[in-house]
Motif scaffolding. Sequence first.
Motif, PDB file in Angstrom:
ATOM      1  N   PHE A 152     -40.217  94.293  -7.448  1.00 19.67           N
ATOM      2  CA  PHE A 152     -41.171  93.333  -8.012  1.00 19.67           C
ATOM      3  C   PHE A 152     -41.588  93.735  -9.430  1.00 19.67           C
ATOM      4  CE2 PHE A 152     -43.127  91.862  -3.671  1.00 19.67           C
ATOM      5  CZ  PHE A 152     -41.857  91.616  -3.196  1.00 19.67           C
ATOM      6  N   GLY A 153     -41.457  95.022  -9.733  1.00 19.17           N
ATOM      7  CA  GLY A 153     -41.837  95.481 -11.069  1.00 19.17           C
ATOM      8  C   GLY A 153     -43.332  95.493 -11.293  1.00 19.17           C
ATOM      9  N   LEU A 154     -44.108  95.610 -10.209  1.00 16.03           N
ATOM     10  CA  LEU A 154     -45.570  95.648 -10.370  1.00 16.03           C
ATOM     11  C   LEU A 154     -46.000  97.034 -10.835  1.00 16.03           C
ATOM     12  CD1 LEU A 154     -46.485  93.753  -7.094  1.00 16.03           C
ATOM     13  CD2 LEU A 154     -46.963  92.947  -9.395  1.00 16.03           C
ATOM     14  N   ARG A 155     -47.023  97.032 -11.683  1.00 18.01           N
ATOM     15  CA  ARG A 155     -47.550  98.319 -12.130  1.00 18.01           C
ATOM     16  C   ARG A 155     -48.883  98.555 -11.444  1.00 18.01           C
ATOM     17  NH1 ARG A 155     -45.539  97.169 -18.328  1.00 18.01           N
ATOM     18  NH2 ARG A 155     -43.359  97.689 -17.892  1.00 18.01           N
ATOM     19  N   HIS A 156     -49.212  99.821 -11.185  1.00 20.54           N
ATOM     20  CA  HIS A 156     -50.443 100.128 -10.461  1.00 20.54           C
ATOM     21  C   HIS A 156     -51.642  99.488 -11.138  1.00 20.54           C
ATOM     22  CE1 HIS A 156     -49.033 102.597  -7.242  1.00 20.54           C
ATOM     23  NE2 HIS A 156     -48.255 103.275  -8.070  1.00 20.54           N
ATOM     24  N   GLY A 157     -52.554  98.967 -10.347  1.00 18.84           N
ATOM     25  CA  GLY A 157     -53.720  98.292 -10.898  1.00 18.84           C
ATOM     26  C   GLY A 157     -54.217  97.291  -9.868  1.00 18.84           C
ATOM     27  N   ARG A 158     -55.103  96.395 -10.325  1.00 20.56           N
ATOM     28  CA  ARG A 158     -55.748  95.490  -9.375  1.00 20.56           C
ATOM     29  C   ARG A 158     -54.753  94.547  -8.679  1.00 20.56           C
ATOM     30  NH1 ARG A 158     -59.954  91.353 -11.092  1.00 20.56           N
ATOM     31  NH2 ARG A 158     -60.010  90.124  -9.210  1.00 20.56           N
ATOM     32  N   ARG A 159     -53.853  93.941  -9.479  1.00 21.09           N
ATOM     33  CA  ARG A 159     -52.928  92.999  -8.843  1.00 21.09           C
ATOM     34  C   ARG A 159     -52.029  93.721  -7.847  1.00 21.09           C
ATOM     35  NH1 ARG A 159     -50.185  89.295 -12.515  1.00 21.09           N
ATOM     36  NH2 ARG A 159     -52.276  88.449 -12.682  1.00 21.09           N
ATOM     37  N   ARG A 217     -44.841  87.288 -16.253  1.00 28.34           N
ATOM     38  CA  ARG A 217     -43.634  88.062 -16.593  1.00 28.34           C
ATOM     39  C   ARG A 217     -42.690  87.246 -17.465  1.00 28.34           C
ATOM     40  NH1 ARG A 217     -41.430  91.984 -13.284  1.00 28.34           N
ATOM     41  NH2 ARG A 217     -43.479  92.093 -12.349  1.00 28.34           N
ATOM     42  N   ARG A 218     -42.565  85.948 -17.142  1.00 28.84           N
ATOM     43  CA  ARG A 218     -41.692  85.097 -17.978  1.00 28.84           C
ATOM     44  C   ARG A 218     -42.104  85.177 -19.447  1.00 28.84           C
ATOM     45  NH1 ARG A 218     -38.042  81.794 -15.448  1.00 28.84           N
ATOM     46  NH2 ARG A 218     -38.539  80.960 -13.406  1.00 28.84           N
ATOM     47  N   ALA A 219     -43.435  85.283 -19.650  1.00 27.37           N
ATOM     48  CA  ALA A 219     -43.953  85.267 -21.022  1.00 27.37           C
ATOM     49  C   ALA A 219     -44.088  86.673 -21.605  1.00 27.37           C
ATOM     50  CB  ALA A 219     -45.317  84.572 -21.015  1.00 27.37           C
ATOM     51  N   ALA A 220     -43.768  87.701 -20.827  1.00 28.80           N
ATOM     52  CA  ALA A 220     -44.017  89.076 -21.311  1.00 28.80           C
ATOM     53  C   ALA A 220     -43.130  89.400 -22.502  1.00 28.80           C
ATOM     54  CB  ALA A 220     -43.757  90.077 -20.188  1.00 28.80           C
ATOM     55  N   PRO A 221     -43.720  89.962 -23.581  1.00 25.81           N
ATOM     56  CA  PRO A 221     -42.919  90.269 -24.773  1.00 25.81           C
ATOM     57  C   PRO A 221     -41.848  91.327 -24.496  1.00 25.81           C
ATOM     58  CG  PRO A 221     -45.198  91.053 -24.994  1.00 25.81           C
ATOM     59  CD  PRO A 221     -45.140  90.260 -23.738  1.00 25.81           C
ATOM     60  N   ASP A 222     -42.077  92.181 -23.470  1.00 27.93           N
ATOM     61  CA  ASP A 222     -41.097  93.248 -23.205  1.00 27.93           C
ATOM     62  C   ASP A 222     -40.137  92.885 -22.066  1.00 27.93           C
ATOM     63  OD1 ASP A 222     -42.903  93.313 -21.149  1.00 27.93           O
ATOM     64  OD2 ASP A 222     -43.019  95.506 -21.044  1.00 27.93           O
ATOM     65  N   LEU A 223     -40.062  91.556 -21.753  1.00 29.82           N
ATOM     66  CA  LEU A 223     -39.228  91.150 -20.606  1.00 29.82           C
ATOM     67  C   LEU A 223     -37.810  91.724 -20.682  1.00 29.82           C
ATOM     68  CD1 LEU A 223     -38.959  89.401 -18.011  1.00 29.82           C
ATOM     69  CD2 LEU A 223     -38.164  87.549 -19.471  1.00 29.82           C
ATOM     70  N   GLU A 224     -37.199  91.633 -21.856  1.00 30.50           N
ATOM     71  CA  GLU A 224     -35.797  92.062 -21.962  1.00 30.50           C
ATOM     72  C   GLU A 224     -35.617  93.564 -21.816  1.00 30.50           C
ATOM     73  OE1 GLU A 224     -33.861  90.351 -25.368  1.00 30.50           O
ATOM     74  OE2 GLU A 224     -34.606  88.372 -24.806  1.00 30.50           O
ATOM     75  N   GLN A 225     -36.666  94.309 -22.089  1.00 31.51           N
ATOM     76  CA  GLN A 225     -36.555  95.773 -21.957  1.00 31.51           C
ATOM     77  C   GLN A 225     -36.882  96.240 -20.541  1.00 31.51           C
ATOM     78  OE1 GLN A 225     -38.594  94.692 -24.953  1.00 31.51           O
ATOM     79  NE2 GLN A 225     -36.476  94.504 -25.663  1.00 31.51           N
ATOM     80  N   ARG A 226     -37.525  95.382 -19.769  1.00 28.76           N
ATOM     81  CA  ARG A 226     -37.985  95.846 -18.452  1.00 28.76           C
ATOM     82  C   ARG A 226     -36.802  96.015 -17.510  1.00 28.76           C
ATOM     83  NH1 ARG A 226     -43.926  94.319 -16.883  1.00 28.76           N
ATOM     84  NH2 ARG A 226     -43.058  95.062 -14.946  1.00 28.76           N
ATOM     85  N   THR A 227     -36.895  97.037 -16.650  1.00 23.96           N
ATOM     86  CA  THR A 227     -35.730  97.374 -15.809  1.00 23.96           C
ATOM     87  C   THR A 227     -35.928  96.998 -14.349  1.00 23.96           C
ATOM     88  OG1 THR A 227     -36.689  99.571 -15.579  1.00 23.96           O
ATOM     89  CG2 THR A 227     -34.969  99.299 -17.250  1.00 23.96           C
ATOM     90  N   ASP A 228     -37.106  96.479 -14.004  1.00 24.94           N
ATOM     91  CA  ASP A 228     -37.299  96.109 -12.594  1.00 24.94           C
ATOM     92  C   ASP A 228     -36.451  94.880 -12.262  1.00 24.94           C
ATOM     93  OD1 ASP A 228     -39.183  93.553 -12.719  1.00 24.94           O
ATOM     94  OD2 ASP A 228     -39.774  94.942 -14.303  1.00 24.94           O
ATOM     95  N   ILE A 229     -36.227  94.701 -10.960  1.00 24.76           N
ATOM     96  CA  ILE A 229     -35.285  93.653 -10.542  1.00 24.76           C
ATOM     97  C   ILE A 229     -35.828  92.252 -10.822  1.00 24.76           C
ATOM     98  CG2 ILE A 229     -34.235  92.666  -8.446  1.00 24.76           C
ATOM     99  CD1 ILE A 229     -33.530  95.636  -7.757  1.00 24.76           C
ATOM    100  N   LEU A 230     -37.116  92.009 -10.605  1.00 21.44           N
ATOM    101  CA  LEU A 230     -37.661  90.679 -10.907  1.00 21.44           C
ATOM    102  C   LEU A 230     -37.434  90.301 -12.373  1.00 21.44           C
ATOM    103  CD1 LEU A 230     -39.268  88.095 -10.431  1.00 21.44           C
ATOM    104  CD2 LEU A 230     -41.380  89.405 -10.728  1.00 21.44           C
ATOM    105  N   SER A 231     -37.712  91.226 -13.276  1.00 21.63           N
ATOM    106  CA  SER A 231     -37.542  90.891 -14.699  1.00 21.63           C
ATOM    107  C   SER A 231     -36.085  90.537 -14.994  1.00 21.63           C
ATOM    108  CB  SER A 231     -37.972  92.073 -15.575  1.00 21.63           C
ATOM    109  OG  SER A 231     -39.344  92.307 -15.399  1.00 21.63           O
ATOM    110  N   MET A 232     -35.163  91.215 -14.322  1.00 18.63           N
ATOM    111  CA  MET A 232     -33.746  90.892 -14.556  1.00 18.63           C
ATOM    112  C   MET A 232     -33.351  89.584 -13.873  1.00 18.63           C
ATOM    113  SD  MET A 232     -31.903  94.578 -14.684  1.00 18.63           S
ATOM    114  CE  MET A 232     -32.553  95.335 -13.241  1.00 18.63           C
ATOM    115  N   LEU A 233     -33.975  89.306 -12.725  1.00 20.97           N
ATOM    116  CA  LEU A 233     -33.661  88.041 -12.042  1.00 20.97           C
ATOM    117  C   LEU A 233     -34.134  86.855 -12.865  1.00 20.97           C
ATOM    118  CD1 LEU A 233     -34.516  88.711  -8.286  1.00 20.97           C
ATOM    119  CD2 LEU A 233     -32.293  88.716  -9.412  1.00 20.97           C
ATOM    120  N   ILE A 234     -35.280  87.018 -13.525  1.00 18.84           N
ATOM    121  CA  ILE A 234     -35.805  85.932 -14.359  1.00 18.84           C
ATOM    122  C   ILE A 234     -34.789  85.578 -15.447  1.00 18.84           C
ATOM    123  CG2 ILE A 234     -37.559  85.437 -16.138  1.00 18.84           C
ATOM    124  CD1 ILE A 234     -39.608  86.832 -14.356  1.00 18.84           C
TER     125      ILE A 234
END
Length: 435
Positions: A152-159, A217-234
């Motif tokens: 999912f590529g979630l980072r620790h925090g509230r969500r 995530r779709r709008a995240a500026p670092d989407l292309e650099q992210r390595t989690d599977i959701l970011s790549m699936l998008i």
Amino acid sequence: MPGSSAPAAIQTAQFLRSIDGFLERGRRRYGDVFSARILGFATGRIVFLADPEHVEQVFKTGPSVARAGDAARRSVEPVAGVSSLLSLDGPRHLDHRRILLPRFHGDRLELYTGVMREEVDAAVAAWPIDEPFAMREAMADLTLEVIMRAVFGLRHGRRYDEVRAALVAMMENDLAFNLALMVPVLRREIGPWKAWGDFQRVRAQAYSLLRTEIEERRAAPDLEQRTDILSMLIQGRAKDGTGLSDDELLDELMTLLVAGHETTATALAWTFELLHRHPAVKHQLVAELATGDEAYLGAVIDEVLRLRPVVPFVARVLHEPLQIGPHVLEPGVTVAPCVHLVHRREDIYPDPEAFRPERFLDTRPSTYEWIPFGGGTRRCLGASFAPLEMKVVIRRVLETARLEPASPEPERIRRRTVFFVPEHGARTIRRAAVT
Ligand code: HEM
């Protein structure tokens, strides 16, 4: 077709009481191809296959004849929606697979070993000392964290905490929920029976949180650099250039969770249960790991998945007749390559009940003789991810914790939905010092 003539209700009861006993009895009495009537499972008319040649034939048969989605849909859709890889068939299944599969292959998986290592270390540090705990549950907590971070590529925090709470609540009430999956009439609230409604509420909450995550995530500026599977699936595209919609992404995330979380946790629990009972194997493994060589570790994992396959059989619904040996199976029959029985063939695995990782050191069984991940175009998407995670977890646990079985008796196979799990969850005690 050889097979029991007992009424379907009786066969179903026997099957639910002990799937392994049911399958072994069937093969002993009727041979490598036998039929059964199992109410609530796929089309109810099942033919089990224990011969690798027949298994190969089914795995090579295309979706116009044999469909896995049809077999799974009824139980998958309420959980993972109408766009789940598990319940799609034909061109849409292939489109989704084309987007998902490359994310699970090759060197890119190495990206996740850091997350896996961090999570296993955190998990081990929290295990009690001198008190029994169920390894399967401990491993389920761990594999959930790995999926939330790596997939999912979630980072620790509230969500992160909110999503985890919703997912845990969703998977918690599993007895009532699984009953409802088998018996669709229970998929509603009936008087005090609230299991289905409760499930729908927590599922809606999980979907809503994940939908927000996807939008951001779709709008995240670092989407292309992210390595989690959701970011790549998008960013993934089917052959015609289209990507997955938010609804499709949500269903596939839930699919990866339901297909990858309990299965891997259970395989890990079986690993420790078998190592508890075979100290010589455990000692050899610890010694080999200390040299940095992982060949024996790989053999241990192969042997665990052979002797205790988490998924005892896979299923395809026939849409056209299929000849298996001398038998012609009719449309409407569910054909089930039987992992449990293929893995127990004396002619392929001498002394099949023995836990002997050495058997995988020098020779590899053929593709259709070792099938814990199914096969063909439906082969498990996590077939590289899961063994990698198992390697990281087994190594770190053996390096950092001194474990003992909580009871002297080996745990038998118990059915949990359609998975084979250790009957008491592989109860384990952690002692204070490292061996
Ligand atoms: C030891 C752990 C695991 C075992 C034993 C296992 C086993 C299986 C089996 C038997 C199937 C059905 C194959 C068939 O019908 O031929 C399957 C399908 C699948 N598995 Fe796994 N699995 C494991 C881990 C994972 C993981 C970690 C993931 C992803 C994160 C995953 C994702 C999937 C998906 C998406 C499918 C559906 C593939 C399709 O229909 O195209 N599995 N798995």
